[in-house]
Scaffold this active site. Sequence first.
Site, mmCIF file in Angstrom:
data_model
loop_
_atom_site.group_PDB
_atom_site.id
_atom_site.type_symbol
_atom_site.label_atom_id
_atom_site.label_comp_id
_atom_site.label_asym_id
_atom_site.label_seq_id
_atom_site.Cartn_x
_atom_site.Cartn_y
_atom_site.Cartn_z
ATOM 1 N N GLY A 1 -4.243 -6.481 5.056
ATOM 2 C CA GLY A 1 -5.424 -5.660 5.249
ATOM 3 C C GLY A 1 -6.467 -6.300 6.142
ATOM 4 N N THR B 1 0.875 -1.163 0.000
ATOM 5 C CA THR B 1 0.000 0.000 0.000
ATOM 6 C C THR B 1 0.913 1.213 0.000
ATOM 7 O OG1 THR B 1 -1.688 -1.158 1.300
ATOM 8 C CG2 THR B 1 -1.745 1.223 1.368
#
Length: 282
Positions: free
Chosen positions: A205, A152
Amino acid sequence: MPVATLIVHGGAGRWDPRIPRAEIDAGLDRALETGWRALEDGALSAVVAAVTALEDDPHFNAGIGAVRNADGEVELDAGVMTAERLRTGAVAGMTDSARPVSVARAVLEDGRHVLLAGAGASRFAAERGLPLAGREHLRESARALPGSAGGTVGAVCRDDRGGLAVAVSTGGVSGKFPGRVGDSAICGAGFYADTPGAACATGQGEAFIRLAGCRRAVEMLAAGLDAPTCAARLIEELAERVGGEGGIIVVDAAGRPGVARNTRDMPWAWRTEAGAARWSSA
């Protein structure tokens, strides 16, 4: 006197050793410089500018460098938030925008919704005149990484007026099931900003979603922990409570930066009015 601070990261995990460290650092430096120039328009503009620069860099798992899902498609998530009035915008599963963080900002500024997904997010972007890229273009530019590779990009900022903001963008996990949405589109999980500070997560995540990791980090700041201690404590909880791996960047209301990870690598850099710092490999 309020202190301006901008922190950027390029994703937690194990970086391909074939990518020269100098190229990673150059990408972080461009993002920092781009975000710092935008600071005159406030913290939100700074974090969006910094993340957009990382979306435009093929070394990072966002925008044109994003990984593919199990069907060979690219699905992108992004989110932004400000401490002021908890204004939030996010998008999930976009297949035709190389800069989803800009779409997330438009969702925030529109104010009617917090999260738009898939075709609805694309329609919203088109109606606001935001540039869209064809699905084929994103597929062709996508990185081919091992099955569990991901990452990310993100930024947190405290501006010189005391404003706090966070932005995040990701291509998710390589080989993910189509339609999977990670923490980067979920307020409180992959990003959060409130008056005590702002936080941005990277890594697994699902683990950050289960822990509501970034909201938890900001709660620690509210309880009196400083930013470095808060970041370290959150990553300890991530491992202990849900067996997660990842990293986090945090800035508190005084502009103090904090960074922690339990992965081998996590490229990051920060800049304040007093100086700058960057990551080192394990």
